[in-house]
Structures are given as C-alpha cells and as structure tokens.
Design an enzyme around this catalytic site. Structure first.
Site, mmCIF file in Angstrom:
data_model
loop_
_atom_site.group_PDB
_atom_site.id
_atom_site.type_symbol
_atom_site.label_atom_id
_atom_site.label_comp_id
_atom_site.label_asym_id
_atom_site.label_seq_id
_atom_site.Cartn_x
_atom_site.Cartn_y
_atom_site.Cartn_z
ATOM 1 N N PHE A 1 29.333 -59.922 -10.378
ATOM 2 C CA PHE A 1 28.968 -59.642 -8.980
ATOM 3 C C PHE A 1 28.436 -60.862 -8.222
ATOM 4 O O PHE A 1 28.697 -61.020 -7.040
ATOM 5 C CB PHE A 1 27.959 -58.502 -8.907
ATOM 6 C CG PHE A 1 28.522 -57.182 -9.370
ATOM 7 C CD1 PHE A 1 29.663 -56.656 -8.768
ATOM 8 C CD2 PHE A 1 27.936 -56.494 -10.419
ATOM 9 C CE1 PHE A 1 30.196 -55.457 -9.199
ATOM 10 C CE2 PHE A 1 28.464 -55.285 -10.849
ATOM 11 C CZ PHE A 1 29.596 -54.763 -10.250
ATOM 12 N N ARG B 1 24.711 -56.453 -20.432
ATOM 13 C CA ARG B 1 23.311 -56.562 -20.025
ATOM 14 C C ARG B 1 23.285 -57.352 -18.711
ATOM 15 O O ARG B 1 24.262 -57.313 -17.967
ATOM 16 C CB ARG B 1 22.467 -57.287 -21.087
ATOM 17 C CG ARG B 1 22.465 -56.651 -22.435
ATOM 18 C CD ARG B 1 21.662 -57.476 -23.426
ATOM 19 N NE ARG B 1 20.312 -57.760 -22.976
ATOM 20 C CZ ARG B 1 19.207 -57.245 -23.514
ATOM 21 N NH1 ARG B 1 19.297 -56.450 -24.555
ATOM 22 N NH2 ARG B 1 18.015 -57.559 -23.058
ATOM 23 N N ILE C 1 26.399 -60.060 -17.675
ATOM 24 C CA ILE C 1 27.734 -59.617 -17.242
ATOM 25 C C ILE C 1 27.692 -59.192 -15.772
ATOM 26 O O ILE C 1 28.625 -59.457 -15.006
ATOM 27 C CB ILE C 1 28.282 -58.488 -18.142
ATOM 28 C CG1 ILE C 1 29.787 -58.314 -17.878
ATOM 29 C CG2 ILE C 1 27.565 -57.168 -17.932
ATOM 30 C CD1 ILE C 1 30.480 -57.453 -18.903
ATOM 31 N N HIS C 2 26.595 -58.576 -15.352
ATOM 32 C CA HIS C 2 26.457 -58.184 -13.944
ATOM 33 C C HIS C 2 26.438 -59.422 -13.052
ATOM 34 O O HIS C 2 27.103 -59.483 -12.026
ATOM 35 C CB HIS C 2 25.171 -57.383 -13.735
ATOM 36 C CG HIS C 2 25.164 -56.042 -14.400
ATOM 37 N ND1 HIS C 2 24.679 -55.838 -15.674
ATOM 38 C CD2 HIS C 2 25.578 -54.826 -13.977
ATOM 39 C CE1 HIS C 2 24.788 -54.555 -15.981
ATOM 40 N NE2 HIS C 2 25.324 -53.913 -14.980
ATOM 41 N N ARG C 3 25.651 -60.405 -13.477
ATOM 42 C CA ARG C 3 25.552 -61.628 -12.679
ATOM 43 C C ARG C 3 26.910 -62.339 -12.629
ATOM 44 O O ARG C 3 27.342 -62.809 -11.579
ATOM 45 C CB ARG C 3 24.492 -62.555 -13.277
ATOM 46 C CG ARG C 3 24.417 -63.878 -12.529
ATOM 47 C CD ARG C 3 23.391 -64.807 -13.106
ATOM 48 N NE ARG C 3 22.036 -64.361 -12.809
ATOM 49 C CZ ARG C 3 20.944 -64.992 -13.241
ATOM 50 N NH1 ARG C 3 21.046 -66.053 -14.003
ATOM 51 N NH2 ARG C 3 19.765 -64.557 -12.922
#
Lengths: 207, 303
Positions: free
Chosen positions: A42, A34, A37-39
């Site tokens: 990246f 959600r 994990i992206h934060r």
C-alpha cells in the site's frame, strides 16, 4: 452463539451470517502477513502476488518456518495482534477482497466500517496454543520471501479446520471487545469504590 | 575458575529453558485458573496449557514470538571467570545467535528505522544484559523472553504522581494501566503484573519489568505494606472480568508483584510492566562444581 466451519473461497453470505461471539474453524487456502507486507503493497505501490478472488482470507501471523531438504516445515504458528495494522486494515479489506481476517486482539473503527461495507469479519484465538495447530496447516508456498524475510513473508497455506477462533468484529459494525470494555469499565468503578477510592478522585496534573 | 566452555553451556541451557520450558509456578497458576473458570475461558486456558506441555516435552518454542532477549545475571563477587566479566556478554550473544540459527528463537530483532535483519537477533544492546553483584563465587543466569504483545501493549506504562495523590493515586493508576494493557487480549492475559514504585521514572520501569519477569508466582514482598498491596490488586483485577485473552473470565491476572525504591519528595513514579500468560524465563546456577537448573531467579533476595 453458534459454531461455523468455513472454507475459502468465502462467499459474502458465509460471513454475513456470523455474529460477534460465534466460534469459527477455518479451512481452505489463505495467505499470511504482518506490517511489512501492508507497507510494501500500500505505501510502496507493489502488487500483492496472491489471487485473492479465491484465497480471500488472511492470517496476521509471523510464523517460525524451517527450511528442509524438500521444502518448508512449520515450527511455530500463533496469530499476532491485528491492532498494529489498523492503518492499512480498511485498504486490505477493500483491495484484497478479504472476507475474513484471523489475528490476535481486534481492529479499529475504520476497518470495522470497511468490514460492514464490503462483508468481512475479524476472528481471534482465545488461547495461546501454537503447538496444537500443526496438523491443521499445510505450507503450499511462499511469496516475497527475499523482499520481506521469513517472518513477514506472504506464506500460502492450506488450512484444515484451524481454530477455534471467536468472531470479534462482525459485518454489522459490532465489536466483541468494545462491548466487553463497557462491562469492564463498570466493574472498574465498583472495584475502585470497594478499595475506598472516592468516585470523584482525580490525580493532580503534573504535566 | 569458571571456564568459557562451561559458561557457554550455562547460557545455552538458560536460553533453551526460557524459550521452551514453562516454569513450575506458572504451570500451577494456570492450572488453578482452569479450576476457577468455566465455559470458553476454561477451554481456552486448557488449550494454552496443553500447548505449553508439548513445548516442554518436545523442546519447541512456547510461542513463535520468542520475544525481546533479556539476560539477568547474578554475578558472585568472588567469581573467577575465564576471559573476565566481558566474556559474559560475548558468550550470551553467542548463545542467542546459535539458538536463533537452530530455530529455538525466531529472527525477531530488527533495526528500528531501516528494518535491517541481522538474522540472528544479535546487535547493539541485543540481547540486553542486566548484571547484579552478589556475594559468593557462583554465577546465576536468567534468560527472560519478553514477548512482543506483552511489551508493546503492556510494557512500561508510567506516571509521575504527586504525593498528594497518595495510595489512591497509585492504585487507580495501576488498575487503569492494566485494563488498557489487557484490552482485547493484547498482553495475552492473565499476565503477571509487575509494578515499580519510587525512584526515577526509569528505575520504576526497571523494577516493574523485573517484578513481572523475575519473581515467582506465590512470592510476596517481605514488607507487609507491599504484600497487602499485591494481594489487594490481585483481587481487584481478577474482579474486572477481563479473562484469558481478554475475552471475559474470572482470572485476569496470575499475580501482581510490587517492588519499590525510595523516592524524592517531589513526587512518586509508578510504573507497570506485564508479562504474558506463558511468562517465559529460565534460570541456571553455575558453580565451580556443577551446572544446575533453579526454579526461579530470586532476583530480589538482596533487597
């Protein structure tokens, strides 16, 4: 509109053939995530602990998992809205080699561009059916559990014909929901007219 | 005296019912929607209902997003509560904590800035309590789970309108707000659209949320002008073709419920709040003699 049974690792031609409105059932190894994990990857410059050359499909989901004596048990699973991850959508398609993303709703222009360029699609469920999917999902393991917590962790799953999902973004730049929006907008004008609201009605601008 | 032990039992039952048990009115409305549809929309709704039946039967969450935990309590003016009214919040928080640790609720609620996870969905203003005073000695507890999709995309959308805009302004705002909320299935349509008209902006927002979460499908506002508006908006929205999960279909909304407050002559606040198609809420009544399950909150009986 056709029905496809796809298995990871997905090849470019597997997804290039899909068109918006097609139905997909997904099998094989995938991973989940959600916002966090992206934060974490990246924005905070960590490495994704997944071999995405093989596991090249992602599910946007925050499942309920229960710890048991010999591992994990899936309690409830329903894809969540991908719209929220648009900020990282194109990055995830490019850097994680994704060929397919499963998520509720859809994604925006930048992700659609990346999907067209690299060969990827977005598919979404047309039901709210968490209890119909238990038999199609095997938990293989979990990464980033300590860092991100159970819901936002990177679960490694093996799927067996999980679906049905419809293709809402294909790899040609079309979006099923954008096209439906045009039809809804036309009906909206007819509906307002039938209610006797003048076509040129504009609310007073108060702020 | 309503003892803490019995009150705790009442909170536990409300939370369990709210999280897992599809209310009869929602069940019937989904069934009617299935009858009206054909093609993929019919199949999608069938699968949704089938999953909800399993939740009911096995006590599983109706959706893994177990939502913002909200309590709506009707407190009898003469109710005798062990520990006083403050015990209500203590016991409600305990019920949420235990339901989370049992797996009935997901560990969803986190600090808005740091992301800190208390691990039990309990913290400042979480769960939320709305308490309304009513005549009598009983307590009615409703647990409503406002899902992330329905609140993030279809939580309060509000506009202050000028009196000059009249009913046209109100109706157009409501229809446009619902189209924006339901786009691409964001609020998991067909939802229950609650509308609040009048009052300060936050009053309109509260009324909208309560109308979405607490009124039973099939109920109509007792004043003809609002009953007519509800029916007119239901028909209008169902003609838009949004359908289940926004993918197209004949049923775009299960119900429209409008509540109102008198307003200042300066303007009219209009707010909308949508509950998703699984519309989770569970209501129980605790009396000196018994604990019973109610079919709905009947929240607006004192209006």
């Amino acid at each position: 509109m056709a029905t496809y049974y796809l298995t990871t690792p997905l090849k470019e031609e597997d997804v290039r053939q899909l068109q918006i409105g097609d139905t997909v059932y997904l099998s094989g190894e995938v991973f989940t995530g959600r916002s966090r994990i992206h934060r974490y990857i990246f924005d905070e410059a960590h490495t994704l602990p997944v071999d995405t050359s093989r596991r090249n499909a992602m599910v946007h989901v925050g499942p309920i998992m229960k710890k048991t004596s010999d591992g994990w048990e899936l309690v409830s699973f329903m894809p969540t809205s991908s719209l929220r991850f648009e900020k990282w959508g194109a990055l995830s398609v490019e850097h994680w080699n994704l060929r397919l993303i499963v998520g509720k709703t859809t994604m925006g222009k930048e992700t659609m561009e990346a999907m067209k360029k690299f060969g990827c699609v977005h598919v979404s469920p047309q039901c709210v059916s968490p209890n119909l999917w238990h038999d199609s999902i095997t938990i293989q393991g979990v990464e980033l559990f300590e860092e991100l917590g159970s819901i936002e962790a990177c679960w490694q799953l093996k799927l067996d014909k999980l679906g049905p999902f419809i293709v809402d973004i294909d790899s040609t730049g079309r979006n099923y929901f954008d096209e439906l929006d045009i039809q809804v907008a036309k009906k909206r004008d007819l509906v307002l007219k039938s209610m006797g609201i003048p076509e040129d009605f504009t609310p007073t601008k108060l702020y | 005296m309503l003892t803490k032990e019995r009150l705790k039992e009442a909170f536990d039952l409300a939370v369990f019912r709210g999280a897992t048990y599809l209310s009869e009115d929602v069940y019937e409305a989904l069934q009617r929607a299935i009858d009206r549809e054909d093609g993929p929309a019919k199949e999608g709704l069938r699968r949704t209902l089938q999953s909800l039946e399993i939740s009911r039967e096995k006590g599983l969450p109706a959706c893994p997003d177990t939502g913002w935990p909200l309590f709506f309590i009707k407190l009898g003016n003469e109710a005798q509560i062990e520990g006083g009214v403050l015990a209500l919040e203590e016991l409600g928080r305990q019920a949420i904590r235990e339901a989370t640790l049992r797996g009935t609720l997901r560990k969803t609620m986190k600090h808005p800035i740091t992301g800190y996870d208390p691990g039990d969905n309990v913290s400042d203003h979480t769960p939320w309590f709305d308490i309304k005073y009513v005549p009598g000695k009983d307590i009615e507890i409703t647990y409503a789970a406002k899902g992330g999709g329905s609140e993030v995309f279809g939580g309060t959308r509000h506009q202050m309108l000028a009196f000059a805009d009249g009913l046209d302004g109100i109706r157009q705002f409501i229809i446009d707000a619902y189209i924006a909320s339901a786009r691409a299935g964001a609020v998991c349509p067909p939802g229950i659209l609650g509308v609040g008209i009048g009052g300060t902006a936050n009053m309109a927002a509260d009324l909208a949320k309560e109308a979405a979460c607490l009124r039973r499908i099939g109920s109509r506002h007792p004043e003809p002008v609002f009953a007519k508006l509800e029916q007119e908006l239901e028909d209008a929205i169902n003609a838009l073709g949004i359908g289940h999960m926004g993918a197209g279909g004949r049923t775009s909304v299960l119900a429209v419920h409008v509540e109102y407050s008198y307003t200042h002559i300066a303007g009219v606040a209009v707010a909308t709040s949508t509950n998703c198609c699984v519309a989770r809420r569970g209501t129980v009544r605790l009396t000196e003699e018994a604990l019973e399950i109610l079919p709905g909150a009947n929240w607006f009986e004192t209006r």
